[in-house]
Design an enzyme around this catalytic site. Structure first.
Site, PDB file in Angstrom:
ATOM      1  CE  LYS A 101      10.417   5.855   2.788  1.00  0.00           C
ATOM      2  NZ  LYS A 101       9.434   5.188   1.936  1.00  0.00           N
ATOM      3  N   GLY A 162       8.182  -0.110  -5.637  1.00  0.00           N
ATOM      4  CA  GLY A 162       7.245  -0.071  -6.756  1.00  0.00           C
ATOM      5  C   GLY A 162       7.149  -1.365  -7.552  1.00  0.00           C
ATOM      6  N   GLY A 189       7.786  -3.000  -1.782  1.00  0.00           N
ATOM      7  CA  GLY A 189       7.707  -4.336  -2.344  1.00  0.00           C
ATOM      8  C   GLY A 189       6.380  -5.046  -2.197  1.00  0.00           C
ATOM      9  CG  ASN A 210       2.540   5.539  -2.601  1.00  0.00           C
ATOM     10  OD1 ASN A 210       3.025   6.636  -2.416  1.00  0.00           O
ATOM     11  ND2 ASN A 210       1.455   5.415  -3.363  1.00  0.00           N
TER      12      ASN A 210
END
Lengths: 271, 67
Positions: A101, A162, A189, A210
């Site tokens: 990534k 976040g 998001g 996450n």
């Protein structure tokens, strides 16, 4: 496998990819990731600490690479050069593993991606044999450029990293999805399950998250909710939603045979 | 003197030594780590032969939780 996700020629049953950061401990990380059903998990690459107890358990002890596909990231990199170095080290660390990534950030406050640096890094990494899943802005032109240089998936933000602000610009995501010939993932998001479902209903191939899980009051339960939301959103997308009709309301029940309707014979009179 | 930079910090080695010996000294040999010397990855297969000496910049990395 029905309706698999295909990335860089490999098939996956789960369309939910999860990060491994910001959990209370490794046990919680493992339990949440198991509940999410994710097969691809992102990891960060960081310097070791001198003096660290060598016997201290590591993330890889809790999430064995035999069971998960690791997706090393370049979180915290602000230049193409740093991102490329980081991923070359990640490839060495993970025995030649090529799926990565890429994210090159441009601003410490918003963590918005720096697209010129991202594109520069992507070109080098693709030529170097990496399968690059790339974090990007929700700009359809930038996403197309990244696809053209050979990225195996484009991953626009839904809102900033976040933030948990959800899908702020669904129409841009649709433009990216409609023109992409590689998988499109919303990365960043998502705040709650309905956000993940909306992303999938728009036609995203998968969702990466996450904080939405790790910062939930109950991360393991939220991981389970996200698994279902991604599945539900995917099925709704495949099923094809009904058209939106603001001014032509149509009831679901029959409009004939109503009691008291004109022309209906009264059962009392007949008796 | 064999002053090197280990993960961005000054570190003194008693002598020139191989990457493998540096990792052993730090208790990291056999752990899942990757090593870069002066900006270039040192593959595991070359940890015995690549020598670390004065002025070298060494980076040793691991995988940690991240999103």
């Amino acid at each position: 496998m029905q309706d698999p996700l295909i990335i860089a020629g490999k098939t996956y049953a789960s369309r939910l990819l999860v990060g491994t950061g910001k959990y209370k401990d490794f046990e919680e990380t493992r339990d949440a990731i198991e509940a999410s059903g994710a097969e691809i998990v992102t990891v960060a690459i960081r310097r070791t600490n001198i003096g660290q107890d060598p016997k201290e358990p590591s993330l890889l002890d809790f999430l064995p690479p035999s069971q998960f596909t690791y997706l090393p990231n370049t979180a915290g990199c602000y230049t193409a050069e740093d991102a490329i170095r980081t991923l070359r080290l990640a490839r060495e660390l993970l025995d030649g593993h090529s799926l990565v990534k890429l994210e090159v950030l441009g601003d410490k406050h918003t963590l918005f991606p720096d697209m010129p640096e991202t594109l520069k890094a992507a070109e080098v990494l693709v030529k170097d044999g990496f399968d690059v899943m790339v974090y990007c802005s929700d700009d359809p032109i930038q996403a197309k450029r990244l696809e053209e240089v050979g990225c195996c998936a484009v991953m626009p933000l839904a809102s900033i990293i976040g933030s948990g602000m959800g899908i702020l610009n669904p129409w841009n995501l649709r433009l990216i999805i409609d023109s992409a010939r590689v998988p499109v993932l919303v990365d960043a998001g998502v705040g709650t399950a309905s956000d993940a479902a909306i992303a999938m209903e728009l036609g995203c191939d998968a969702v990466l998250m996450n904080s939405a899980i790790s910062h939930a009051q109950n991360p393991v339960l939220m991981a389970s909710a996200m698994k279902k939301a991604v599945q539900a959103g995917r099925e709704a997308f495949l099923a094809g939603r009904m058209p939106r009709k603001l001014y032509s309301a149509q009831p679901s029940s029959p409009t004939t045979g109503m009691i008291g309707a004109a022309g209906a014979q009264s059962t009392l009179e007949a008796a | 003197m064999n002053r090197v930079h280990f993960n961005g910090r000054p570190y003194t080695l008693p002598a020139q030594m191989s990457v493998r010996q540096v990792l052993e000294r730090l208790g990291m040999h056999g752990k899942r780590v990757a090593v870069e010397r002066n900006g270039m990855v040192v593959p595991k297969a070359r940890h015995d032969e690549v020598v670390v000496g004065d002025g070298d910049r060494l980076e040793v990395i691991v995988a940690v939780g991240g999103g």
